[in-house]
Design a protein around this motif. Structure first.
Motif, short mmCIF file in Angstrom:
data_model
loop_
_atom_site.label_atom_id
_atom_site.label_comp_id
_atom_site.label_asym_id
_atom_site.label_seq_id
_atom_site.Cartn_x
_atom_site.Cartn_y
_atom_site.Cartn_z
N ASN A 48 0.64 -0.98 0.03
CA ASN A 48 -0.16 0.09 0.35
C ASN A 48 0.77 1.16 0.10
O ASN A 48 2.09 1.33 0.04
CB ASN A 48 -0.58 0.12 1.02
CG ASN A 48 -1.63 -1.38 1.26
OD1 ASN A 48 -2.07 -1.58 0.54
ND2 ASN A 48 -2.19 -1.61 2.37
N SER A 49 0.27 2.75 -0.35
CA SER A 49 0.94 3.51 -0.27
C SER A 49 0.68 4.38 1.14
O SER A 49 -0.78 4.92 1.42
CB SER A 49 0.87 4.09 -1.14
OG SER A 49 0.86 6.06 -1.96
N PHE A 161 -6.62 11.89 -13.98
CA PHE A 161 -5.61 12.74 -13.53
C PHE A 161 -4.26 12.34 -12.46
O PHE A 161 -3.20 11.99 -12.54
CB PHE A 161 -5.07 14.06 -13.60
CG PHE A 161 -4.16 14.79 -13.45
CD1 PHE A 161 -2.90 14.79 -14.63
CD2 PHE A 161 -2.83 15.24 -12.07
CE1 PHE A 161 -1.25 15.37 -14.43
CE2 PHE A 161 -2.02 15.83 -11.82
CZ PHE A 161 -1.04 15.28 -13.10
N LYS A 162 -5.40 12.56 -11.12
CA LYS A 162 -4.96 11.77 -10.04
C LYS A 162 -3.90 10.61 -10.22
O LYS A 162 -3.44 9.37 -9.66
CB LYS A 162 -6.05 12.00 -8.88
CG LYS A 162 -5.99 13.60 -8.44
CD LYS A 162 -7.10 13.35 -7.52
CE LYS A 162 -7.23 15.31 -7.16
NZ LYS A 162 -7.66 15.22 -5.43
N ILE A 163 -5.28 9.43 -11.09
CA ILE A 163 -5.28 8.44 -10.80
C ILE A 163 -3.84 7.95 -11.63
O ILE A 163 -3.16 6.92 -10.94
CB ILE A 163 -6.10 7.46 -11.07
CG1 ILE A 163 -8.05 7.60 -10.45
CG2 ILE A 163 -5.67 5.75 -11.96
CD1 ILE A 163 -8.57 7.22 -11.19
N VAL A 175 -0.90 -0.75 -7.36
CA VAL A 175 -1.79 0.13 -5.79
C VAL A 175 -2.56 -0.17 -6.08
O VAL A 175 -3.08 -1.18 -7.04
CB VAL A 175 -1.28 1.48 -7.24
CG1 VAL A 175 -2.49 1.96 -5.93
CG2 VAL A 175 -0.36 2.46 -7.19
N SER A 176 -3.42 -0.72 -4.70
CA SER A 176 -4.37 -0.92 -4.24
C SER A 176 -5.43 -0.89 -4.69
O SER A 176 -5.32 0.86 -4.27
CB SER A 176 -4.20 -1.78 -2.98
OG SER A 176 -4.31 -0.14 -1.92
N LEU A 181 -8.66 4.06 -3.63
CA LEU A 181 -9.95 4.42 -2.60
C LEU A 181 -9.52 5.93 -2.12
O LEU A 181 -9.93 6.39 -1.71
CB LEU A 181 -10.45 4.04 -2.18
CG LEU A 181 -11.43 2.84 -3.39
CD1 LEU A 181 -12.58 1.79 -2.97
CD2 LEU A 181 -12.48 3.62 -4.44
N GLN A 182 -8.80 5.71 -0.81
CA GLN A 182 -8.24 6.78 0.23
C GLN A 182 -7.74 7.56 -0.82
O GLN A 182 -7.62 8.39 0.03
CB GLN A 182 -7.50 5.42 1.23
CG GLN A 182 -7.13 6.09 2.67
CD GLN A 182 -6.34 7.58 2.10
OE1 GLN A 182 -4.97 7.26 1.62
NE2 GLN A 182 -6.05 8.52 3.18
N GLN A 183 -6.89 8.01 -1.21
CA GLN A 183 -5.93 8.77 -1.91
C GLN A 183 -6.90 9.76 -2.81
O GLN A 183 -6.44 11.08 -2.41
CB GLN A 183 -4.97 8.28 -2.63
CG GLN A 183 -3.14 7.99 -2.22
CD GLN A 183 -3.04 8.32 -1.78
OE1 GLN A 183 -2.63 9.86 -1.74
NE2 GLN A 183 -2.21 8.01 -0.51
#
Length: 237
Positions: A48-49, A161-163, A175-176, A181-183
């Motif tokens: 995870n990040s 763009f964020k994805i 990336v999970s 979802l959280q980011q």
């Protein structure tokens, strides 16, 4: 509530302390994961990040310094590590910093100070992120929120763009779905189909700009999430 919505991994085997810290950080609106062992901590940090890892040194299976070194070596991004420990001797602090710790806080600690240090570490980390990122055929101009394939701009929504930015930052790792979802939406994600819809739109834009094979760089990893692969065909997803 904190102005920053951070993602935190707490590594602490003492359940009462862990519950106290988690409840406080959850109250700030932060996303938190908990690991009671070093092995689980390394697994979560690799998969995870996180914006910050809060790491206790006294763990049942591994010394915290070993965990620190393992996370720094294996995590897809250089996540800041704040050590939380009762070891207050200079030699202990020096060893912690040499093994990769970014900050050091001795027990007992004020939870408000833990939050302040997490915010400072997260901001410091963000300052090191380049304003222009090049990964494979992509150029991402983070200040403008603009992405290009070669010299051709992609017509992306802010979420699209964020994805793409998150996937580029973690490349070549996956990336999970939970991390995305959280980011993207913090502690209040929309329904489960929203992410899938944004992924579909991103793939269609890649196909439109780069041809029928371009969408194949965005690969679905079953039971995990997504990653960028520049030399393989995409799976359905």
């Amino acid at each position: 509530m904190s102005k920053l919505a951070l993602s935190i991994l707490l590594v602490e085997d003492h359940l009462a302390i862990a519950r106290q810290v988690l409840d406080f950080l959850d109250g700030l609106g932060w996303q938190t994961d908990h690991a009671g062992t070093g092995a689980l901590a390394v697994q979560l940090a690799t998969r995870n990040s996180y914006d910050v890892v809060l790491l206790d040194l006294n763990l049942p299976d591994m010394d915290g310094l070993q965990v620190c070194r393992a996370i720094k070596a294996a995590a897809p991004s250089n996540v800041p590590i704040l050590m939380l420990t009762a070891r207050d001797a200079y030699e202990d602090k020096a060893r912690g910093f040499r093994d990769g710790a970014d900050d050091y806080l001795t027990k007992p600690f004020d939870l408000r100070e833990v939050a302040l240090r997490c915010e400072a570490l997260a901001r410091r980390q963000q300052l090191h992120v380049h304003q222009e990122m090049r990964v494979g055929p992509f150029t991402l101009q983070t200040r403008e929120g603009r992405a290009l394939v070669g010299d051709v701009p992609l017509q992306l929504t802010q979420t699209g763009f964020k994805i793409l930015l998150l996937l580029c930052r973690e490349h070549p790792h996956a990336v999970s779905r939970s991390a995305l979802l959280q980011q993207l939406w913090g502690s209040q994600p929309p329904d489960s189909d929203a992410l899938k819809s944004h992924i579909y739109a991103l793939r269609k834009q890649l196909e439109l700009v780069g041809g029928a094979g371009a969408a194949g760089v965005l690969v679905t990893i079953p039971q995990l999430g997504y990653r960028l692969v520049f030399d393989a065909a995409a799976s359905d997803g």
